[in-house]
Design a protein around this motif. Sequence first.
Motif, PDB file in Angstrom:
ATOM      1  N   LEU A   1       0.817  -1.209   0.000  1.00 24.73           N
ATOM      2  CA  LEU A   1       0.000   0.000   0.000  1.00 24.73           C
ATOM      3  C   LEU A   1       0.853   1.262   0.000  1.00 24.73           C
ATOM      4  N   HIS A   2       2.122   1.136   0.394  1.00 23.78           N
ATOM      5  CA  HIS A   2       3.008   2.290   0.496  1.00 23.78           C
ATOM      6  C   HIS A   2       4.047   2.314  -0.618  1.00 23.78           C
ATOM      7  N   CYS A   3       3.830   1.603  -1.699  1.00 19.67           N
ATOM      8  CA  CYS A   3       4.831   1.436  -2.754  1.00 19.67           C
ATOM      9  C   CYS A   3       5.373   2.782  -3.239  1.00 19.67           C
ATOM     10  N   GLN A   4       6.690   2.902  -3.220  1.00 19.85           N
ATOM     11  CA  GLN A   4       7.340   4.137  -3.644  1.00 19.85           C
ATOM     12  C   GLN A   4       7.502   4.211  -5.167  1.00 19.85           C
ATOM     13  N   ASN A   5       7.302   3.098  -5.847  1.00 21.99           N
ATOM     14  CA  ASN A   5       7.415   3.057  -7.317  1.00 21.99           C
ATOM     15  C   ASN A   5       6.120   2.552  -7.949  1.00 21.99           C
ATOM     16  N   TYR A   6       4.984   2.953  -7.363  1.00 23.28           N
ATOM     17  CA  TYR A   6       3.706   2.390  -7.789  1.00 23.28           C
ATOM     18  C   TYR A   6       3.381   2.675  -9.249  1.00 23.28           C
ATOM     19  N   MET A   7       3.985   3.734  -9.828  1.00 26.59           N
ATOM     20  CA  MET A   7       3.656   4.073 -11.214  1.00 26.59           C
ATOM     21  C   MET A   7       4.200   3.056 -12.211  1.00 26.59           C
ATOM     22  N   ILE A   8       5.207   2.269 -11.792  1.00 20.17           N
ATOM     23  CA  ILE A   8       5.673   1.193 -12.671  1.00 20.17           C
ATOM     24  C   ILE A   8       5.308  -0.187 -12.144  1.00 20.17           C
ATOM     25  N   SER A   9       5.001  -0.278 -10.851  1.00 15.92           N
ATOM     26  CA  SER A   9       4.715  -1.593 -10.289  1.00 15.92           C
ATOM     27  C   SER A   9       3.226  -1.926 -10.271  1.00 15.92           C
ATOM     28  N   HIS A  10       2.369  -0.908 -10.133  1.00 20.20           N
ATOM     29  CA  HIS A  10       0.938  -1.181  -9.991  1.00 20.20           C
ATOM     30  C   HIS A  10       0.052  -0.442 -10.995  1.00 20.20           C
ATOM     31  N   GLU A  11       0.402   0.778 -11.335  1.00 22.07           N
ATOM     32  CA  GLU A  11      -0.475   1.572 -12.187  1.00 22.07           C
ATOM     33  C   GLU A  11       0.228   1.991 -13.478  1.00 22.07           C
ATOM     34  N   PHE A  12       1.058   1.076 -13.975  1.00 28.29           N
ATOM     35  CA  PHE A  12       1.847   1.364 -15.170  1.00 28.29           C
ATOM     36  C   PHE A  12       0.988   1.592 -16.400  1.00 28.29           C
ATOM     37  N   ASP A  13      -0.230   1.009 -16.419  1.00 32.01           N
ATOM     38  CA  ASP A  13      -1.106   1.200 -17.567  1.00 32.01           C
ATOM     39  C   ASP A  13      -1.636   2.630 -17.645  1.00 32.01           C
ATOM     40  N   LYS A  14      -1.538   3.375 -16.550  1.00 30.58           N
ATOM     41  CA  LYS A  14      -1.997   4.764 -16.523  1.00 30.58           C
ATOM     42  C   LYS A  14      -0.873   5.757 -16.788  1.00 30.58           C
ATOM     43  N   PHE A  15       0.341   5.431 -16.325  1.00 26.61           N
ATOM     44  CA  PHE A  15       1.403   6.426 -16.297  1.00 26.61           C
ATOM     45  C   PHE A  15       2.591   6.141 -17.215  1.00 26.61           C
ATOM     46  N   SER A  16       2.888   4.871 -17.450  1.00 28.22           N
ATOM     47  CA  SER A  16       4.220   4.530 -17.939  1.00 28.22           C
ATOM     48  C   SER A  16       4.228   4.005 -19.363  1.00 28.22           C
ATOM     49  N   ARG A  17       5.329   4.234 -20.032  1.00 29.92           N
ATOM     50  CA  ARG A  17       5.583   3.703 -21.368  1.00 29.92           C
ATOM     51  C   ARG A  17       6.762   2.750 -21.317  1.00 29.92           C
ATOM     52  N   GLY A  18       6.682   1.673 -22.070  1.00 29.80           N
ATOM     53  CA  GLY A  18       7.745   0.695 -22.084  1.00 29.80           C
ATOM     54  C   GLY A  18       8.826   1.008 -23.095  1.00 29.80           C
ATOM     55  N   ILE A  19      10.032   0.549 -22.791  1.00 31.16           N
ATOM     56  CA  ILE A  19      11.180   0.679 -23.684  1.00 31.16           C
ATOM     57  C   ILE A  19      11.556  -0.728 -24.132  1.00 31.16           C
ATOM     58  N   LYS A  20      11.545  -0.974 -25.401  1.00 29.52           N
ATOM     59  CA  LYS A  20      11.937  -2.273 -25.937  1.00 29.52           C
ATOM     60  C   LYS A  20      13.452  -2.305 -26.101  1.00 29.52           C
ATOM     61  N   ILE A  21      14.079  -3.344 -25.524  1.00 30.38           N
ATOM     62  CA  ILE A  21      15.536  -3.420 -25.585  1.00 30.38           C
ATOM     63  C   ILE A  21      15.980  -4.873 -25.528  1.00 30.38           C
ATOM     64  N   THR A  22      17.121  -5.157 -26.113  1.00 30.92           N
ATOM     65  CA  THR A  22      17.662  -6.513 -26.097  1.00 30.92           C
ATOM     66  C   THR A  22      18.660  -6.674 -24.960  1.00 30.92           C
TER      67      THR A  22
END
Length: 290
Positions: free
Chosen positions: A89-110
Amino acid sequence: MLVSNDLYKKSSKTQKIRCEICANYCKISDGNSGVCRQHKNINGELFDESYGIVSSLSPDPVEKKPLNHFLPGTFTYSIGGFGCNMTCLHCQNYMISHEFDKFSRGIKITSEAIVENALRYNCKSIAWTYNEPTIHLPFSKKTSLLARQNNLKVIYVSNGYFSDKSLKEVLSFVDAFNIDLKSMSSDFYKKVCGADLDIVLDNLKRVYLEGKHLEITNLIINDYNDSIEEITELCDFVVGELGPDVPLHFSRAFPYYKMNDIAPTNPEILFKAKEIALDKGINNVYLGNI
Protein backbone atom coordinates in the motif's frame (compact mmCIF):
# COMPACT_ATOMS: atom_id res chain seq x y z
CA MET A 1 7.47 -14.90 -25.11
CA LEU A 2 6.59 -18.44 -24.02
CA VAL A 3 7.83 -19.18 -20.51
CA SER A 4 9.87 -22.34 -19.97
CA ASN A 5 7.48 -25.12 -18.96
CA ASP A 6 9.52 -25.93 -15.86
CA LEU A 7 8.30 -22.62 -14.37
CA TYR A 8 4.60 -23.47 -14.51
CA LYS A 9 2.29 -26.45 -14.27
CA LYS A 10 -0.64 -27.30 -16.48
CA SER A 11 -3.92 -28.71 -15.26
CA SER A 12 -4.79 -32.14 -16.64
CA LYS A 13 -8.48 -31.26 -16.66
CA THR A 14 -8.70 -27.58 -17.61
CA GLN A 15 -6.65 -24.89 -19.31
CA LYS A 16 -5.86 -23.33 -15.93
CA ILE A 17 -2.15 -23.18 -15.12
CA ARG A 18 -0.12 -22.68 -11.91
CA CYS A 19 2.67 -20.14 -12.30
CA GLU A 20 5.75 -21.03 -10.23
CA ILE A 21 7.90 -17.98 -10.92
CA CYS A 22 7.21 -16.39 -7.54
CA ALA A 23 5.80 -17.38 -4.17
CA ASN A 24 2.24 -16.36 -5.09
CA TYR A 25 1.94 -19.54 -7.18
CA CYS A 26 -0.92 -17.90 -9.09
CA LYS A 27 -3.54 -20.19 -10.58
CA ILE A 28 -4.37 -18.51 -13.86
CA SER A 29 -7.33 -19.32 -16.07
CA ASP A 30 -7.18 -19.01 -19.86
CA GLY A 31 -6.98 -15.40 -21.01
CA ASN A 32 -6.06 -14.02 -17.60
CA SER A 33 -2.87 -12.86 -15.86
CA GLY A 34 -1.40 -13.43 -12.41
CA VAL A 35 -0.90 -10.92 -9.59
CA CYS A 36 2.08 -9.32 -11.35
CA ARG A 37 0.06 -8.76 -14.56
CA GLN A 38 3.12 -9.70 -16.62
CA HIS A 39 2.39 -13.39 -17.20
CA LYS A 40 -0.70 -14.48 -19.09
CA ASN A 41 -2.33 -17.83 -19.75
CA ILE A 42 -2.92 -18.15 -23.47
CA ASN A 43 -4.54 -21.44 -24.47
CA GLY A 44 -3.02 -23.25 -21.51
CA GLU A 45 0.52 -21.90 -21.98
CA LEU A 46 2.24 -19.23 -19.88
CA PHE A 47 3.53 -16.20 -21.75
CA ASP A 48 5.75 -13.39 -20.45
CA GLU A 49 4.12 -10.37 -22.07
CA SER A 50 6.84 -7.93 -20.97
CA TYR A 51 9.88 -9.87 -22.16
CA GLY A 52 12.50 -7.35 -23.27
CA ILE A 53 10.36 -4.37 -22.21
CA VAL A 54 11.68 -2.13 -19.45
CA SER A 55 10.50 1.01 -17.70
CA SER A 56 13.85 2.64 -17.05
CA LEU A 57 17.58 2.38 -17.74
CA SER A 58 20.19 4.37 -15.87
CA PRO A 59 23.78 4.23 -14.60
CA ASP A 60 23.70 4.76 -10.83
CA PRO A 61 26.18 4.71 -7.96
CA VAL A 62 25.93 1.21 -6.51
CA GLU A 63 25.35 2.77 -3.08
CA LYS A 64 21.97 3.99 -4.37
CA LYS A 65 20.57 0.43 -4.49
CA PRO A 66 21.53 0.57 -1.55
CA LEU A 67 24.64 -1.63 -1.52
CA ASN A 68 27.41 -0.10 0.56
CA HIS A 69 29.72 -3.12 0.69
CA PHE A 70 29.60 -4.47 -2.87
CA LEU A 71 31.90 -2.83 -5.40
CA PRO A 72 31.78 0.47 -3.45
CA GLY A 73 32.57 3.59 -5.42
CA THR A 74 31.51 2.05 -8.73
CA PHE A 75 28.53 2.53 -11.00
CA THR A 76 25.89 -0.08 -11.75
CA TYR A 77 23.62 -0.09 -14.79
CA SER A 78 20.09 -0.10 -13.37
CA ILE A 79 17.22 -1.79 -15.19
CA GLY A 80 13.59 -1.41 -14.10
CA GLY A 81 10.58 -3.26 -15.41
CA PHE A 82 6.84 -3.26 -14.79
CA GLY A 83 4.62 -5.01 -12.27
CA CYS A 84 5.13 -6.60 -8.87
CA ASN A 85 4.25 -9.77 -7.00
CA MET A 86 3.34 -7.85 -3.84
CA THR A 87 0.61 -5.25 -3.41
CA CYS A 88 2.26 -2.89 -0.93
CA LEU A 89 0.00 0.00 0.00
CA HIS A 90 3.01 2.29 0.50
CA CYS A 91 4.83 1.44 -2.75
CA GLN A 92 7.34 4.14 -3.64
CA ASN A 93 7.41 3.06 -7.32
CA TYR A 94 3.71 2.39 -7.79
CA MET A 95 3.66 4.07 -11.21
CA ILE A 96 5.67 1.19 -12.67
CA SER A 97 4.72 -1.59 -10.29
CA HIS A 98 0.94 -1.18 -9.99
CA GLU A 99 -0.48 1.57 -12.19
CA PHE A 100 1.85 1.36 -15.17
CA ASP A 101 -1.11 1.20 -17.57
CA LYS A 102 -2.00 4.76 -16.52
CA PHE A 103 1.40 6.43 -16.30
CA SER A 104 4.22 4.53 -17.94
CA ARG A 105 5.58 3.70 -21.37
CA GLY A 106 7.74 0.69 -22.08
CA ILE A 107 11.18 0.68 -23.68
CA LYS A 108 11.94 -2.27 -25.94
CA ILE A 109 15.54 -3.42 -25.59
CA THR A 110 17.66 -6.51 -26.10
CA SER A 111 19.95 -8.21 -23.62
CA GLU A 112 22.90 -7.34 -25.86
CA ALA A 113 22.03 -3.63 -25.82
CA ILE A 114 21.79 -3.58 -22.02
CA VAL A 115 25.25 -5.11 -21.65
CA GLU A 116 26.69 -2.76 -24.28
CA ASN A 117 25.22 0.23 -22.43
CA ALA A 118 26.64 -0.94 -19.11
CA LEU A 119 30.11 -1.28 -20.60
CA ARG A 120 29.83 2.08 -22.40
CA TYR A 121 29.07 3.83 -19.09
CA ASN A 122 32.00 2.02 -17.44
CA CYS A 123 29.69 0.23 -15.01
CA LYS A 124 31.03 -2.73 -13.08
CA SER A 125 27.66 -4.41 -12.68
CA ILE A 126 24.04 -4.42 -13.78
CA ALA A 127 21.21 -4.07 -11.26
CA TRP A 128 17.65 -5.31 -11.61
CA THR A 129 15.82 -2.73 -9.56
CA TYR A 130 12.91 -0.24 -9.22
CA ASN A 131 10.33 -3.06 -9.43
CA GLU A 132 10.48 -6.73 -8.43
CA PRO A 133 12.96 -8.43 -10.81
CA THR A 134 11.84 -12.00 -10.10
CA ILE A 135 8.74 -11.62 -12.28
CA HIS A 136 11.01 -10.95 -15.27
CA LEU A 137 13.08 -14.06 -14.64
CA PRO A 138 13.49 -15.27 -18.26
CA PHE A 139 14.75 -11.90 -19.49
CA SER A 140 16.85 -11.08 -16.42
CA LYS A 141 18.49 -14.50 -16.56
CA LYS A 142 19.43 -14.24 -20.24
CA THR A 143 20.75 -10.70 -19.81
CA SER A 144 22.61 -11.50 -16.59
CA LEU A 145 24.40 -14.50 -18.06
CA LEU A 146 25.54 -12.32 -20.95
CA ALA A 147 26.65 -9.63 -18.50
CA ARG A 148 28.75 -12.11 -16.55
CA GLN A 149 30.42 -13.25 -19.77
CA ASN A 150 31.51 -9.62 -20.11
CA ASN A 151 32.93 -9.47 -16.56
CA LEU A 152 29.96 -7.57 -15.14
CA LYS A 153 28.52 -8.52 -11.76
CA VAL A 154 24.76 -8.93 -11.30
CA ILE A 155 22.59 -7.34 -8.58
CA TYR A 156 18.98 -8.06 -7.58
CA VAL A 157 17.09 -5.45 -5.55
CA SER A 158 14.17 -7.57 -4.44
CA ASN A 159 11.33 -8.08 -1.99
CA GLY A 160 12.54 -11.66 -1.52
CA TYR A 161 9.27 -13.28 -2.56
CA PHE A 162 10.86 -15.99 -4.68
CA SER A 163 9.40 -19.39 -5.36
CA ASP A 164 11.65 -22.36 -4.63
CA LYS A 165 12.31 -22.80 -8.34
CA SER A 166 12.99 -19.16 -9.11
CA LEU A 167 15.35 -18.70 -6.17
CA LYS A 168 17.37 -21.71 -7.29
CA GLU A 169 17.73 -20.15 -10.75
CA VAL A 170 18.40 -16.64 -9.45
CA LEU A 171 21.15 -17.89 -7.16
CA SER A 172 22.92 -19.32 -10.19
CA PHE A 173 23.51 -15.91 -11.82
CA VAL A 174 23.13 -13.15 -9.18
CA ASP A 175 26.18 -11.97 -7.23
CA ALA A 176 24.62 -9.54 -4.76
CA PHE A 177 21.21 -8.86 -3.26
CA ASN A 178 19.53 -6.04 -1.43
CA ILE A 179 16.31 -7.49 -0.05
CA ASP A 180 13.53 -5.55 1.65
CA LEU A 181 12.57 -6.98 5.01
CA LYS A 182 9.47 -4.87 5.40
CA SER A 183 8.39 -5.95 8.87
CA MET A 184 8.63 -8.78 11.37
CA SER A 185 4.84 -8.91 11.59
CA SER A 186 2.90 -11.53 9.65
CA ASP A 187 -0.16 -9.26 9.84
CA PHE A 188 1.79 -6.39 8.27
CA TYR A 189 2.89 -8.57 5.38
CA LYS A 190 -0.62 -9.92 4.88
CA LYS A 191 -2.57 -6.66 5.18
CA VAL A 192 -0.10 -4.12 3.79
CA CYS A 193 1.87 -6.19 1.27
CA GLY A 194 -0.40 -9.12 0.38
CA ALA A 195 2.38 -11.58 1.13
CA ASP A 196 3.71 -14.16 3.61
CA LEU A 197 6.50 -13.09 5.99
CA ASP A 198 7.78 -16.63 6.59
CA ILE A 199 8.57 -17.09 2.89
CA VAL A 200 10.70 -13.93 2.87
CA LEU A 201 12.55 -14.98 6.03
CA ASP A 202 13.26 -18.44 4.61
CA ASN A 203 14.52 -16.95 1.36
CA LEU A 204 16.80 -14.53 3.19
CA LYS A 205 18.37 -17.46 5.01
CA ARG A 206 18.85 -19.36 1.74
CA VAL A 207 20.53 -16.40 0.05
CA TYR A 208 22.86 -15.98 3.03
CA LEU A 209 23.72 -19.68 3.26
CA GLU A 210 24.60 -19.72 -0.45
CA GLY A 211 27.33 -17.20 0.33
CA LYS A 212 25.88 -14.41 -1.80
CA HIS A 213 26.53 -10.81 -0.85
CA LEU A 214 23.43 -9.67 1.04
CA GLU A 215 22.29 -6.35 2.41
CA ILE A 216 18.86 -5.71 3.95
CA THR A 217 16.60 -2.66 3.85
CA ASN A 218 13.83 -1.95 6.34
CA LEU A 219 11.50 0.96 5.52
CA ILE A 220 10.18 2.23 8.85
CA ILE A 221 6.59 3.55 8.77
CA ASN A 222 5.03 5.50 11.61
CA ASP A 223 2.56 3.41 13.64
CA TYR A 224 2.95 0.36 11.37
CA ASN A 225 6.37 -1.20 11.97
CA ASP A 226 8.16 1.37 14.11
CA SER A 227 7.85 -0.16 17.57
CA ILE A 228 10.99 -0.78 19.60
CA GLU A 229 9.89 -4.41 19.99
CA GLU A 230 9.63 -5.01 16.25
CA ILE A 231 12.89 -3.28 15.43
CA THR A 232 14.58 -5.36 18.11
CA GLU A 233 13.07 -8.55 16.69
CA LEU A 234 14.32 -7.66 13.22
CA CYS A 235 17.84 -7.06 14.52
CA ASP A 236 17.74 -10.35 16.43
CA PHE A 237 16.81 -12.14 13.20
CA VAL A 238 19.70 -10.56 11.29
CA VAL A 239 22.26 -11.45 13.96
CA GLY A 240 20.86 -14.87 14.85
CA GLU A 241 19.87 -16.24 11.44
CA LEU A 242 22.17 -14.38 9.04
CA GLY A 243 25.16 -12.80 10.71
CA PRO A 244 26.42 -9.56 12.25
CA ASP A 245 28.29 -8.60 9.08
CA VAL A 246 25.13 -8.38 6.94
CA PRO A 247 24.63 -4.62 6.38
CA LEU A 248 21.27 -3.25 7.53
CA HIS A 249 19.68 -0.12 6.06
CA PHE A 250 16.85 1.63 7.91
CA SER A 251 15.00 3.96 5.59
CA ARG A 252 12.55 6.82 6.14
CA ALA A 253 9.06 6.49 4.63
CA PHE A 254 6.99 9.28 3.13
CA PRO A 255 3.26 9.43 2.34
CA TYR A 256 2.69 7.76 -1.02
CA TYR A 257 0.30 5.69 -3.10
CA LYS A 258 -2.46 4.22 -0.86
CA MET A 259 -0.80 5.35 2.35
CA ASN A 260 -0.71 9.04 1.54
CA ASP A 261 -2.22 9.94 4.88
CA ILE A 262 0.82 8.90 6.94
CA ALA A 263 3.37 11.38 8.23
CA PRO A 264 7.01 11.09 7.18
CA THR A 265 8.85 8.80 9.55
CA ASN A 266 10.07 10.56 12.66
CA PRO A 267 13.87 10.77 12.26
CA GLU A 268 14.30 10.01 15.95
CA ILE A 269 13.00 6.46 15.49
CA LEU A 270 15.59 5.89 12.75
CA PHE A 271 18.37 7.03 15.08
CA LYS A 272 16.94 4.74 17.75
CA ALA A 273 16.77 1.83 15.29
CA LYS A 274 20.44 2.33 14.44
CA GLU A 275 21.31 2.38 18.12
CA ILE A 276 19.40 -0.87 18.72
CA ALA A 277 21.09 -2.56 15.75
CA LEU A 278 24.55 -1.55 16.89
CA ASP A 279 23.80 -2.67 20.43
CA LYS A 280 22.69 -6.05 19.06
CA GLY A 281 26.05 -6.45 17.36
CA ILE A 282 25.24 -5.59 13.74
CA ASN A 283 28.47 -4.16 12.38
CA ASN A 284 27.23 -2.08 9.46
CA VAL A 285 24.07 0.02 9.96
CA TYR A 286 22.92 2.83 7.68
CA LEU A 287 20.08 5.34 7.52
CA GLY A 288 18.38 6.28 4.24
CA ASN A 289 16.03 9.02 3.00
CA ILE A 290 17.16 11.24 5.85
